[in-house]
Design a protein around this motif. Structure first.
Motif, PDB file in Angstrom:
ATOM      1  N   LYS A 185      53.492   9.434 -58.497  1.00  0.00           N
ATOM      2  CA  LYS A 185      53.852   8.260 -59.291  1.00  0.00           C
ATOM      3  C   LYS A 185      52.832   7.146 -59.098  1.00  0.00           C
ATOM      4  O   LYS A 185      52.463   6.444 -60.059  1.00  0.00           O
ATOM      5  CB  LYS A 185      55.246   7.786 -58.890  1.00  0.00           C
ATOM      6  CG  LYS A 185      55.787   6.666 -59.754  1.00  0.00           C
ATOM      7  CD  LYS A 185      57.218   6.328 -59.353  1.00  0.00           C
ATOM      8  CE  LYS A 185      57.780   5.212 -60.234  1.00  0.00           C
ATOM      9  NZ  LYS A 185      59.178   4.881 -59.852  1.00  0.00           N
ATOM     10  N   ALA A 186      52.354   6.989 -57.842  1.00  0.00           N
ATOM     11  CA  ALA A 186      51.410   5.905 -57.551  1.00  0.00           C
ATOM     12  C   ALA A 186      50.060   6.136 -58.211  1.00  0.00           C
ATOM     13  O   ALA A 186      49.406   5.185 -58.663  1.00  0.00           O
ATOM     14  CB  ALA A 186      51.242   5.753 -56.044  1.00  0.00           C
ATOM     15  N   THR A 187      49.617   7.387 -58.264  1.00  0.00           N
ATOM     16  CA  THR A 187      48.300   7.694 -58.830  1.00  0.00           C
ATOM     17  C   THR A 187      48.375   8.155 -60.276  1.00  0.00           C
ATOM     18  O   THR A 187      47.335   8.335 -60.918  1.00  0.00           O
ATOM     19  CB  THR A 187      47.616   8.803 -58.003  1.00  0.00           C
ATOM     20  OG1 THR A 187      48.439   9.979 -58.027  1.00  0.00           O
ATOM     21  CG2 THR A 187      47.412   8.362 -56.565  1.00  0.00           C
ATOM     22  N   GLY A 188      49.588   8.355 -60.783  1.00  0.00           N
ATOM     23  CA  GLY A 188      49.733   8.845 -62.153  1.00  0.00           C
ATOM     24  C   GLY A 188      49.184  10.248 -62.317  1.00  0.00           C
ATOM     25  O   GLY A 188      48.671  10.595 -63.386  1.00  0.00           O
ATOM     26  N   VAL A 240      46.368  16.795 -64.082  1.00  0.00           N
ATOM     27  CA  VAL A 240      45.940  15.714 -64.965  1.00  0.00           C
ATOM     28  C   VAL A 240      46.322  14.385 -64.328  1.00  0.00           C
ATOM     29  O   VAL A 240      47.374  14.262 -63.699  1.00  0.00           O
ATOM     30  CB  VAL A 240      46.585  15.852 -66.365  1.00  0.00           C
ATOM     31  CG1 VAL A 240      48.095  15.781 -66.279  1.00  0.00           C
ATOM     32  CG2 VAL A 240      46.050  14.791 -67.318  1.00  0.00           C
ATOM     33  N   THR A 241      45.432  13.407 -64.484  1.00  0.00           N
ATOM     34  CA  THR A 241      45.699  12.044 -64.026  1.00  0.00           C
ATOM     35  C   THR A 241      45.801  11.139 -65.253  1.00  0.00           C
ATOM     36  O   THR A 241      44.944  11.193 -66.140  1.00  0.00           O
ATOM     37  CB  THR A 241      44.586  11.541 -63.097  1.00  0.00           C
ATOM     38  OG1 THR A 241      44.558  12.360 -61.921  1.00  0.00           O
ATOM     39  CG2 THR A 241      44.830  10.100 -62.680  1.00  0.00           C
ATOM     40  N   VAL A 242      46.854  10.362 -65.283  1.00  0.00           N
ATOM     41  CA  VAL A 242      47.090   9.472 -66.423  1.00  0.00           C
ATOM     42  C   VAL A 242      46.674   8.058 -66.030  1.00  0.00           C
ATOM     43  O   VAL A 242      47.184   7.501 -65.048  1.00  0.00           O
ATOM     44  CB  VAL A 242      48.569   9.490 -66.853  1.00  0.00           C
ATOM     45  CG1 VAL A 242      48.789   8.555 -68.046  1.00  0.00           C
ATOM     46  CG2 VAL A 242      49.000  10.907 -67.185  1.00  0.00           C
ATOM     47  N   LEU A 259      37.465   4.231 -61.810  1.00  0.00           N
ATOM     48  CA  LEU A 259      38.549   3.773 -62.676  1.00  0.00           C
ATOM     49  C   LEU A 259      39.618   3.016 -61.889  1.00  0.00           C
ATOM     50  O   LEU A 259      40.724   2.809 -62.381  1.00  0.00           O
ATOM     51  CB  LEU A 259      39.184   4.977 -63.391  1.00  0.00           C
ATOM     52  CG  LEU A 259      38.252   5.754 -64.335  1.00  0.00           C
ATOM     53  CD1 LEU A 259      38.960   7.000 -64.866  1.00  0.00           C
ATOM     54  CD2 LEU A 259      37.796   4.867 -65.493  1.00  0.00           C
ATOM     55  N   ASN A 260      39.255   2.617 -60.665  1.00  0.00           N
ATOM     56  CA  ASN A 260      40.155   1.844 -59.794  1.00  0.00           C
ATOM     57  C   ASN A 260      41.427   2.619 -59.416  1.00  0.00           C
ATOM     58  O   ASN A 260      42.492   2.028 -59.223  1.00  0.00           O
ATOM     59  CB  ASN A 260      40.535   0.508 -60.458  1.00  0.00           C
ATOM     60  CG  ASN A 260      39.340  -0.409 -60.627  1.00  0.00           C
ATOM     61  OD1 ASN A 260      38.453  -0.451 -59.764  1.00  0.00           O
ATOM     62  ND2 ASN A 260      39.298  -1.133 -61.744  1.00  0.00           N
ATOM     63  N   ILE A 261      41.311   3.923 -59.337  1.00  0.00           N
ATOM     64  CA  ILE A 261      42.425   4.748 -58.850  1.00  0.00           C
ATOM     65  C   ILE A 261      42.246   4.935 -57.347  1.00  0.00           C
ATOM     66  O   ILE A 261      41.135   5.193 -56.870  1.00  0.00           O
ATOM     67  CB  ILE A 261      42.458   6.111 -59.569  1.00  0.00           C
ATOM     68  CG1 ILE A 261      42.774   5.901 -61.056  1.00  0.00           C
ATOM     69  CG2 ILE A 261      43.484   7.047 -58.935  1.00  0.00           C
ATOM     70  CD1 ILE A 261      42.747   7.176 -61.872  1.00  0.00           C
ATOM     71  N   ASP A 262      43.326   4.788 -56.611  1.00  0.00           N
ATOM     72  CA  ASP A 262      43.269   4.936 -55.152  1.00  0.00           C
ATOM     73  C   ASP A 262      42.979   6.405 -54.821  1.00  0.00           C
ATOM     74  O   ASP A 262      43.877   7.260 -54.828  1.00  0.00           O
ATOM     75  CB  ASP A 262      44.598   4.501 -54.528  1.00  0.00           C
ATOM     76  CG  ASP A 262      44.499   4.382 -53.012  1.00  0.00           C
ATOM     77  OD1 ASP A 262      43.632   5.057 -52.418  1.00  0.00           O
ATOM     78  OD2 ASP A 262      45.298   3.639 -52.415  1.00  0.00           O
ATOM     79  N   VAL A 263      41.704   6.674 -54.552  1.00  0.00           N
ATOM     80  CA  VAL A 263      41.283   8.058 -54.329  1.00  0.00           C
ATOM     81  C   VAL A 263      41.890   8.629 -53.051  1.00  0.00           C
ATOM     82  O   VAL A 263      42.195   9.821 -52.981  1.00  0.00           O
ATOM     83  CB  VAL A 263      39.739   8.140 -54.288  1.00  0.00           C
ATOM     84  CG1 VAL A 263      39.288   9.562 -53.964  1.00  0.00           C
ATOM     85  CG2 VAL A 263      39.152   7.692 -55.612  1.00  0.00           C
TER      86      VAL A 263
END
Length: 221
Positions: A121-124, A139-141, A173-177
């Motif tokens: 949920k946190a990373t989509g 897939v990442t949203v 994309l500022n996603i917490d890797v």
């Protein structure tokens, strides 16, 4: 006439003495015969007693042997009973350990599932766990103001360069890797627990994506 009478009387006395001697000899012979028979019977009795003593000794040896065998059997049964009881106790301990282990496994599984749900949920990100551990697929949203952007991925678990490139892209994309990496790692762990007998042939070459250096230059796939 008187002489004839005297001779007749003398003959009678002689005959009486002879008869008496014959009777005495007959009695003596009878006594000797009885004594011989008694001695013979006594000898038979003595031999019977000797045989009886031998039989008694043999019987005593058999009784002693049987008693020793019985004592050994009793000792063996006692040792066997102790071993059975010890085995029961070990089995109880093992069952309790297995029970505790299963409980810990369920607890760990629940924790992982909860973490996967939270990180997803946190990373989509949705991870296809059926593809693990051989492939990292999902897939990442990326939620935007106007529309959502889908970032699908399908890489081999051993494709370090591809995973590095994907992480660099997600990072841009500022996603917490770090959360994304943790999500994939937990999903892989769950997959390995569900399918422990089918690890990938090149599993030894796999490098956890948690170890990817995000400071390295981006490698274009």
């Amino acid at each position: 006439m008187a002489i004839t009478t005297a001779e007749s009387s003398y003959e009678k006395r002689i005959k009486a003495l002879f008869d008496k001697q014959v009777q005495m000899e007959a009695r003596e012979a009878s006594v000797i015969k009885k004594v011989f028979k008694f001695n013979s019977n006594l000898l038979d009795v003595k031999e019977a007693v000797v045989h009886h003593h031998r039989d008694v000794e043999k019987l005593q040896k058999v009784v002693i042997q049987r008693r020793e065998e019985m004592e050994k059997r009793v000792s063996f049964m006692e040792e066997l009973a102790q071993e059975v009881e010890a085995t029961k106790q070990r089995n109880l301990v093992m069952r309790e350990q297995i029970k505790q282990q299963k409980m810990l496994v369920r607890q760990r599984k629940n924790e992982i599932m909860e973490s996967i749900h939270t990180l997803s949920k946190a990373t989509g990100t949705y991870i296809n766990r059926e593809a693990l551990p051989a492939r990292v697929k999902g897939v990442t949203v990326l939620h935007g103001d106007n529309r959502d952007e889908l970032i699908p991925f399908d890489l081999k678990a051993t494709d370090v360069e591809g995973l590095d490139s994907l992480c660099q892209h997600l990072h841009s994309l500022n996603i917490d890797v770090s959360q994304w990496q943790q999500l994939v790692s937990l999903a892989t762990e769950m997959s390995m627990k569900s399918h422990p007998a089918t690890p990938p042939k090149d599993a030894a070459k796999c490098k956890s994506i948690i170890e990817i250096d995000l400071t390295s230059p981006t490698i274009q796939a």
